[in-house]
Design a protein around this motif. Structure first.
Motif, PDB file in Angstrom:
ATOM      1  N   LEU B 223      -6.733  14.826   7.796  1.00 12.77           N
ATOM      2  CA  LEU B 223      -5.614  14.294   7.020  1.00 12.77           C
ATOM      3  C   LEU B 223      -5.961  12.881   6.556  1.00 12.77           C
ATOM      4  CD1 LEU B 223      -4.312  16.662   8.530  1.00 12.77           C
ATOM      5  CD2 LEU B 223      -2.346  15.207   9.009  1.00 12.77           C
ATOM      6  N   LEU B 224      -6.027  12.679   5.272  1.00 14.22           N
ATOM      7  CA  LEU B 224      -6.275  11.334   4.766  1.00 14.22           C
ATOM      8  C   LEU B 224      -4.936  10.671   4.463  1.00 14.22           C
ATOM      9  CD1 LEU B 224      -9.317  11.899   2.371  1.00 14.22           C
ATOM     10  CD2 LEU B 224      -9.295  11.363   4.815  1.00 14.22           C
ATOM     11  N   CYS B 225      -4.665   9.615   5.195  1.00 12.83           N
ATOM     12  CA  CYS B 225      -3.407   8.878   5.015  1.00 12.83           C
ATOM     13  C   CYS B 225      -3.811   7.430   4.790  1.00 12.83           C
ATOM     14  CB  CYS B 225      -2.530   9.013   6.246  1.00 12.83           C
ATOM     15  SG  CYS B 225      -2.423  10.708   6.834  1.00 12.83           S
ATOM     16  N   THR B 226      -4.598   7.226   3.768  1.00  9.20           N
ATOM     17  CA  THR B 226      -5.342   5.980   3.657  1.00  9.20           C
ATOM     18  C   THR B 226      -4.816   5.057   2.563  1.00  9.20           C
ATOM     19  OG1 THR B 226      -6.904   7.237   2.307  1.00  9.20           O
ATOM     20  CG2 THR B 226      -7.461   6.940   4.604  1.00  9.20           C
ATOM     21  N   GLY B 227      -3.648   5.349   2.038  1.00  9.93           N
ATOM     22  CA  GLY B 227      -3.014   4.406   1.123  1.00  9.93           C
ATOM     23  C   GLY B 227      -3.581   4.422  -0.279  1.00  9.93           C
ATOM     24  N   GLY B 228      -3.212   3.404  -1.032  1.00 12.14           N
ATOM     25  CA  GLY B 228      -3.549   3.367  -2.452  1.00 12.14           C
ATOM     26  C   GLY B 228      -4.780   2.532  -2.749  1.00 12.14           C
ATOM     27  N   TYR B 229      -5.076   2.443  -4.034  1.00 11.15           N
ATOM     28  CA  TYR B 229      -6.331   1.818  -4.455  1.00 11.15           C
ATOM     29  C   TYR B 229      -6.091   0.628  -5.372  1.00 11.15           C
ATOM     30  CZ  TYR B 229      -5.220   5.190  -8.141  1.00 11.15           C
ATOM     31  OH  TYR B 229      -4.565   5.908  -9.107  1.00 11.15           O
ATOM     32  N   GLY B 230      -4.945  -0.017  -5.235  1.00 15.56           N
ATOM     33  CA  GLY B 230      -4.599  -1.148  -6.102  1.00 15.56           C
ATOM     34  C   GLY B 230      -5.616  -2.274  -6.060  1.00 15.56           C
ATOM     35  N   ASN B 231      -6.398  -2.330  -4.988  1.00 16.75           N
ATOM     36  CA  ASN B 231      -7.374  -3.416  -4.883  1.00 16.75           C
ATOM     37  C   ASN B 231      -8.571  -3.248  -5.815  1.00 16.75           C
ATOM     38  OD1 ASN B 231      -6.162  -5.275  -3.274  1.00 16.75           O
ATOM     39  ND2 ASN B 231      -7.054  -4.527  -1.363  1.00 16.75           N
ATOM     40  N   VAL B 232      -8.592  -2.171  -6.583  1.00 13.10           N
ATOM     41  CA  VAL B 232      -9.597  -2.068  -7.645  1.00 13.10           C
ATOM     42  C   VAL B 232      -9.477  -3.311  -8.534  1.00 13.10           C
ATOM     43  CG1 VAL B 232     -10.190  -0.837  -9.779  1.00 13.10           C
ATOM     44  CG2 VAL B 232      -9.704   0.436  -7.703  1.00 13.10           C
ATOM     45  N   PHE B 233      -8.231  -3.788  -8.653  1.00 12.30           N
ATOM     46  CA  PHE B 233      -7.955  -4.925  -9.539  1.00 12.30           C
ATOM     47  C   PHE B 233      -8.298  -6.276  -8.898  1.00 12.30           C
ATOM     48  CE2 PHE B 233      -5.425  -1.496 -11.188  1.00 12.30           C
ATOM     49  CZ  PHE B 233      -5.441  -1.678 -12.565  1.00 12.30           C
ATOM     50  N   TYR B 234      -8.910  -6.247  -7.738  1.00 16.49           N
ATOM     51  CA  TYR B 234      -9.202  -7.428  -6.945  1.00 16.49           C
ATOM     52  C   TYR B 234      -7.919  -8.142  -6.550  1.00 16.49           C
ATOM     53  CZ  TYR B 234     -11.190 -11.659  -5.024  1.00 16.49           C
ATOM     54  OH  TYR B 234     -11.504 -12.698  -4.167  1.00 16.49           O
ATOM     55  N   ALA B 241      -7.750  -5.696   2.917  1.00 16.50           N
ATOM     56  CA  ALA B 241      -8.682  -4.633   3.288  1.00 16.50           C
ATOM     57  C   ALA B 241      -8.261  -3.262   2.767  1.00 16.50           C
ATOM     58  CB  ALA B 241      -8.835  -4.592   4.807  1.00 16.50           C
ATOM     59  N   SER B 242      -7.112  -3.171   2.106  1.00 19.99           N
ATOM     60  CA  SER B 242      -6.698  -1.879   1.564  1.00 19.99           C
ATOM     61  C   SER B 242      -7.800  -1.373   0.642  1.00 19.99           C
ATOM     62  CB  SER B 242      -5.400  -2.028   0.754  1.00 19.99           C
ATOM     63  OG  SER B 242      -4.358  -2.456   1.593  1.00 19.99           O
ATOM     64  N   ASN B 243      -8.180  -0.139   0.797  1.00 23.48           N
ATOM     65  CA  ASN B 243      -9.322   0.336   0.007  1.00 23.48           C
ATOM     66  C   ASN B 243      -9.232   1.829  -0.253  1.00 23.48           C
ATOM     67  OD1 ASN B 243     -11.188   1.988   1.936  1.00 23.48           O
ATOM     68  ND2 ASN B 243     -10.443   0.250   3.131  1.00 23.48           N
ATOM     69  N   HIS B 408       0.711  -3.350  -7.846  1.00 27.79           N
ATOM     70  CA  HIS B 408       1.538  -3.229  -6.660  1.00 27.79           C
ATOM     71  C   HIS B 408       1.367  -1.885  -5.968  1.00 27.79           C
ATOM     72  CE1 HIS B 408       4.946  -3.578  -4.114  1.00 27.79           C
ATOM     73  NE2 HIS B 408       5.652  -2.674  -4.738  1.00 27.79           N
ATOM     74  N   TYR B 409       1.226  -0.825  -6.745  1.00 24.77           N
ATOM     75  CA  TYR B 409       1.215   0.518  -6.164  1.00 24.77           C
ATOM     76  C   TYR B 409       0.455   1.430  -7.097  1.00 24.77           C
ATOM     77  CZ  TYR B 409       3.061   4.720  -3.892  1.00 24.77           C
ATOM     78  OH  TYR B 409       3.191   5.903  -3.212  1.00 24.77           O
ATOM     79  N   THR B 410      -0.201   2.423  -6.514  1.00 24.07           N
ATOM     80  CA  THR B 410      -0.916   3.371  -7.355  1.00 24.07           C
ATOM     81  C   THR B 410      -0.290   4.754  -7.168  1.00 24.07           C
ATOM     82  OG1 THR B 410      -2.526   3.581  -5.573  1.00 24.07           O
ATOM     83  CG2 THR B 410      -3.093   2.127  -7.386  1.00 24.07           C
ATOM     84  N   MET B 411       0.249   5.281  -8.260  1.00 23.02           N
ATOM     85  CA  MET B 411       0.882   6.602  -8.184  1.00 23.02           C
ATOM     86  C   MET B 411      -0.170   7.701  -8.103  1.00 23.02           C
ATOM     87  SD  MET B 411       3.028   4.386  -9.647  1.00 23.02           S
ATOM     88  CE  MET B 411       2.545   4.295 -11.368  1.00 23.02           C
ATOM     89  N   GLY B 412      -1.314   7.452  -8.704  1.00 28.23           N
ATOM     90  CA  GLY B 412      -2.384   8.439  -8.664  1.00 28.23           C
ATOM     91  C   GLY B 412      -2.964   8.558  -7.267  1.00 28.23           C
TER      92      GLY B 412
END
Lengths: 250, 644, 231
Positions: B223-234, B241-243, B408-412
């Protein structure tokens, strides 16, 4: 502004460690303290050195990761503030800033400013919960909770588990942390069911982890980024003695 | 590839009930024969792990934090929606469903969203039973507030710390299972690869962040419960550390990535103050209830303010442009997040931005203070004002606040079916890590709801359906697939350490962020996006030639951790751009300059783009393949938003 | 009974004992200071000597006295144990440490203050209690009471010395600081903290810590200046 940083560097748990001095030039006073550390780290990386390791994550004062003893105080000189919310405008040009990790037997140093705070997790595992499984619970409004009680429980629950209480206490005691959880759950009707067992087990675990004893200096509350009150320590004392003398555990 | 969303047949309101009856069950005595791997301990991960362990599964939980309680769910401020209708104001499961589908600009699955609204009521019950100290009325019942422009009060909250309180509730439930031994907890352990055997997810490869040891963990489901990827935007409001590494590495193994370009940009964040900025801080959206947004009417005045020659308070009313009130007379300062964000960008692009960088607009409380008195405003926003002053050093009671939008949040996220299973059997994605419920835009106070819905009330039912079909045999961690994956991880790490280039990881990350923000941020266009693909590809090539990672792999090495994550962002970033380029319409958080109404509003193209874009990995420098899952709307009528 | 030993070997249990014994000692101070007020009676020590006689002869008082010794001993032993444990809880200290604001000096230095108070108790006991019990004390003959020990004389001759008077006064300052934290701390440890009563406990504790040592300190000063046998 220009600053002199004296930072604790320690390769690992077995290393003796010591202070390393870094001169910081042209630090913008709008920076946060951790951004200043970022600047240092990027410089070190460019120079081929290992950056100063420190725990940090949300940088909003809520995840409880950051933990630096700055100029002799946990999270630095600012009231009700975690390290990540400390800003450089509080410092002056030419300041010498000493940065150390939390110091406690129960929080061994992992590397540089990173310490192991898993003792806190083990204390919660010992009883810091309400034993309900998912599903099969009553409607949320079935048991009214007086607003005052709910607010008080919330105040206890604001703890972010950063460990500043332990770091601040002259005895490295974890009473504020433990009491915040004991009180939150003892106050609410949902937590009352197992309050006796809970406090007995959590205190036993706290003692087993090697924290010191509380001598009521109140330094923990003063340094707590969430300013959690001493009331909760008193409440836990009451809960504990009451539980010990009236619970069924022999 | 045939994307089977496994949406149950039947009327919308009965789908979930029917499905729960139809899924296969695992006998209680047999559950202990299955090992489940949960990656991440945010709301979704912690709630899933606790619930599955309570059912009897053996659960292994992984977090790269030092404690499960530090996951970024903790930082959510506002609240959690639930269709309890405690306020007697006309809320219902159907209304929450409708608002969510509409708010998501009709790019989400009806069935998923309806289920989300259905279980939302159970979440509140569960959290209260756990001792979550929600705000209450004087009568002792739960308090609600209206949030994010909703017409009903359905948001439950715990002051400004709802995320923290909910996460700690889930963390405590998880801790209880750790104590019983049903959960084995691995802290400071990061997932670096997914292991597949015969096309099924059977384990993960992790790195112990303290010792650097690469370890293998086998299980019957992951189960991947690893959150979003908003930090692509630095720069984003995400934690440092969200990744996206866990999700991305699963993607590389074949899991489809859905709607990656759907990112939410929050309008009220504290602006960037300089190059050293490490992250952005969100200010609650509620501030827009009383604050008035403005910039100077002229570029000249804005310039004077930026240079500090005049103060904003010196500027007379007639020299100010309250642009939201001017353009959207009926909604004014309360337009939705994306509209408010985009307009802030426009005025700053015109050179009328304020603050040292020119990338800020004012949020002024002077009128509200005059009207309601300082004490009323203090009672409403005191803690937010205090936080603002702490960070900026300015007093918002006397000087207007400065704000600017931030990611703030990634829907994808990973594509999942109705069971939250990705296209890889045995691999699930929960919470922000999946794409499922928010469409092209997420409503305020719905992220917490989705994370907990997935973990507490969906996965315990749906995972059984897959697991029940498996043999009771333990998964063998000595299978060659594990050797292979472990070797690949080690090679990747050694590669990063051996480059010994000249640029730091942060340096690359910052540059990636500025490309993404510039070309794939609040407003996008084909020209910019096409250019950005080239820029990201070039940056990625440079990264693998010139990155400088010091230290070794056998110790705590935060530079190496970052390098691993940024390497994945460099690939994901390109996919986001490609997705944004291919979606020739504007919807929700995705705004294409070419597709707008004459009034400048987002123009959807339901004819051609009413589908989920699920991308298949195309290799390191290869092109991804697009798969489409058509969205069928049987219960809501598609309408165009208007906030005039 | 393992629960009982468990309780009192736990951190909170030990602190509980510290608080209970501490409070007992505080009550004792009230009695002690009240009785000793007789020193101020201008009757050449008669009332004081009769009071002393009564205190040494009564069985009930004797029991209380042994309880007092036990309390002092327990208070000392437990706090020493706690102190040792607390030191172990931080094997590596901070290089730089600044006291937190609002944290009283006495609360941070209870160990030192306690040790000084203990030293004082030893001196005090050696001088008065020991000499009363085993030493040679002159006697005095009162009409009704008959021949009784003249402790007043011992007190008077001791406090006619400047250094001895000064030592007592200084020691009372230490006692005051020890009480300043100890009084409220005991209530906190017992969990007797409530929004309504806590401010009362604090201010009673504050004034108690000042008034009681002050009255004690007045005694040697009074004798030195007004009843000095050398003058």
């Amino acid at each position: 502004m220009n600053l002199t940083l004296k930072v604790w560097r320690q390769k690992g748990p077995a290393d003796k460690g010591g202070f390393v001095t870094y001169e910081m030039k042209d630090i913008n006073h709008h920076m946060s303290f951790l951004e200043m550390m970022d600047v240092l780290n990027e410089r070190l990386e460019r120079e081929g050195q290992e950056p100063v390791h420190f725990d940090h994550d949300c940088r909003e004062g809520i995840c409880g990761s950051c933990a630096m003893h700055i100029n002799g105080r946990p999270h630095g000189p600012s009231k009700g503030t975690a390290t990540c919310q400390l800003h450089m405008r509080l410092f002056n040009d030419g300041d010498v800033i000493t940065v150390e990790p939390w110091r406690a037997k129960a929080f061994p140093v992992v590397k540089d400013l990173v310490v192991d705070r898993s003792a806190f997790d083990r204390i919660i595992q010992a009883g810091g919960y309400v034993s309900v499984n998912t599903g099969g619970v009553p409607d949320a409004n079935e048991i009214p909770v007086p607003k005052k009680i709910a607010d008080e429980a919330f105040n206890a629950a604001t703890c972010i588990s950063c460990g500043a209480c332990v770091a601040a206490c002259k005895n490295a005691s974890a009473m504020l942390f433990v009491s915040a959880k004991v009180s939150q759950l003892a106050l609410l009707p949902q937590g009352k069911v197992e309050r006796k067992n809970r406090v007995e087990r959590m205190v036993a675990q706290m003692d087993a982890e090697g924290f010191g004893n509380c001598t009521n200096t109140q330094a923990c509350s003063v340094e707590c980024p969430k300013e959690i009150s001493q009331d909760f320590i008193a409440m836990m004392n009451r809960e504990y003695i009451g539980a010990k003398f009236t619970s069924d555990n022999v | 590839m045939n994307l089977n969303s496994r949406i149950p047949e039947g009327p919308l309101a009965e789908k979930w009930e029917k499905h729960k009856f139809n899924v296969k069950l695992v006998n209680p005595a047999n559950k202990r024969k299955f090992d489940i791997i949960v990656v991440g301990t945010g709301l979704a991960g912690a709630s899933a792990a606790a619930s599955l362990a309570e059912l009897g599964y053996n659960v292994k939980v992984f977090t790269f934090h030092d404690s499960p309680r530090r996951a970024h769910s903790i930082a959510a401020q506002g609240g959690i929606n639930a269709a309890k209708n405690y306020q007697n104001d006309g809320d219902s499961v159907y209304r929450l469903f409708y608002d969510t589908v509409k708010g998501g600009d009709y790019r989400s699955r009806e069935a998923n969203v309806y289920r989300l609204a259905q279980v939302s009521v159970n979440i509140i019950d569960q959290c209260v039973a756990q001792g979550v100290p929600f705000a209450r009325e004087y009568g002792g019942l739960l308090d609600n507030r209206s949030f994010g422009g909703a017409q009903v009060s359905r948001t439950f909250y715990a002051k400004g710390q709802t995320g923290q309180q909910l996460l700690i509730g889930a963390y405590q439930a998880l801790s209880r299972q750790v104590a019983t031994g049903k959960i084995k907890l691995y802290t400071r352990t990061e997932m670096l690869d997914l292991v597949m055997i015969d096309g099924h997810a059977k384990g993960i490869i992790t790195r112990n962040l303290i010792t650097g040891k690469i370890e293998r963990h086998a299980g019957h489901a992951v189960l991947l419960c690893t959150g979003g990827y908003g930090n692509v935007f630095y720069l984003s409001t995400n934690a440092m550390a969200s990744n996206a590494t866990a999700a991305w590495r699963a993607h590389r193994k074949g899991a489809l990535f859905a709607n990656p370009c759907f990112t939410q940009i929050h309008p009220t964040c504290i602006p960037v103050s300089g190059l050293y900025q490490s992250k952005l801080t969100l200010m609650s959206e509620s501030l827009r209830n009383d604050g008035r947004v403005w910039v100077p009417k002229t570029v000249e005045d804005a310039e004077k303010i930026r240079k500090g020659q005049i103060k904003p308070t010196d500027l007379p009313e007639e020299a100010r442009d309250y642009y939201l009130e001017r353009r959207y007379p009926s909604f004014g300062n309360l337009v939705p997040r994306d509209v408010a964000s985009r307009n802030a960008k426009y005025v700053c692009d015109e050179g009328r931005g304020v603050g040292g960088t020119g990338l800020a607009v004012y949020l002024d409380f002077a009128d509200a203070i005059r009207r309601d008195g300082k004490s009323t405003i203090e009672a409403r926003y005191g803690n937010l004002f205090e936080m603002y002053e702490k960070i900026t050093g300015d007093d918002p009671y006397t000087l207007p606040m400065m704000i600017y939008p931030a990611v703030h949040y990634t829907m994808g996220g990973l594509w999942v079916d109705y069971n939250l299973m990705t296209n890889i059997p045995g691999l699930y994605a929960l919470g922000e890590a999946n794409f499922s419920d928010h469409g092209a835009n997420r409503l305020g106070a719905s992220a917490l709801m989705q994370g907990l819905a997935d973990g507490y009330f969906v996965i315990p039912y749906t995972m059984g359906d897959y697991v029940a079909s498996l043999p009771f045999k333990k998964v063998d961690a000595s299978h060659p697939a594990f050797d292979e994956a472990e070797k690949a991880v080690k090679d990747g790490i050694n590669k990063l350490l051996s480059i010994k280039g000249t640029r730091t990881v942060d340096d690359f990350h910052r540059e990636l962020g500025s490309i993404m923000w510039e070309y794939c941020g609040m407003a996008r266009n084909a020209e910019g996006l096409t250019k950005a693909i080239g820029l990201v590809q070039q940056l990625r090539a440079d990264f693998w030639k010139d990155v400088k990672v010091n230290g070794s792999a056998e110790e705590l090495n935060m530079s190496l951790e970052k390098a691993n994550r940024v390497a994945d962002f460099l690939e994901l970033g390109e996919l986001m751009i490609r997705d944004a380029l291919h979606r020739e319409e504007s919807c929700g958080g995705h705004f294409r300059d070419e597709y707008q109404t004459p009034e400048g509003e987002a123009l959807r193209n339901d004819e051609e783009f009413s589908y989920v874009a699920a991308w298949e990995y195309g290799g390191f420098n290869g092109e991804p393949t697009l798969h489409k899952e058509d969205l069928v709307f049987e219960n809501v009528k598609l309408t165009q938003r208007s906030y005039k | 009974m393992s629960w009982l030993t468990q309780t009192f070997s736990s951190s909170i249990g030990r602190k509980f004992l510290t608080a209970i014994t501490g409070l007992f000692l505080i009550f004792f101070l009230v009695g002690h200071v009240t009785g000793n007020l007789l020193l101020f009676k201008p009757d050449e020590g008669r009332a004081f000597n009769e009071y002393t006689q009564f205190m040494t002869g009564n069985l009930g008082i004797m029991i209380v006295r042994y309880l007092l010794y036990a309390a002092i001993l327990a208070h000392v032993i437990i706090t020493v144990l706690l102190g040792i444990h607390n030191r172990k809880a931080r094997p590596v200290g901070y290089t730089k440490q600044v006291p937190s604001p609002h944290v009283s000096w006495s609360s941070r230095n209870m160990g030192i203050l306690g040790t000084l108070v203990l030293v004082f108790i030893v001196i005090h006991m050696a001088n008065f209690w020991y000499s009363l019990k085993w030493g040679v004390v002159p006697t005095v003959n009162y009409a009704e009471a008959g021949e009784i020990k003249n402790l007043y004389h011992v007190v008077q001759s001791s406090f006619s010395e400047l250094w001895y008077t000064a030592l007592y006064v200084v020691m009372m300052v230490f006692l005051a600081f020890h009480l300043m934290h100890g009084f409220q701390s005991a209530f906190q440890t017992l969990g007797l903290r409530h929004k309504k009563y806590w401010p009362i406990i604090r201010s009673v504790g504050f004034w108690f810590s000042i008034i009681v040592p002050f009255i004690f300190a007045l005694m040697p000063l009074y004798i030195y200046f007004f009843r000095n046998i050398n003058h």
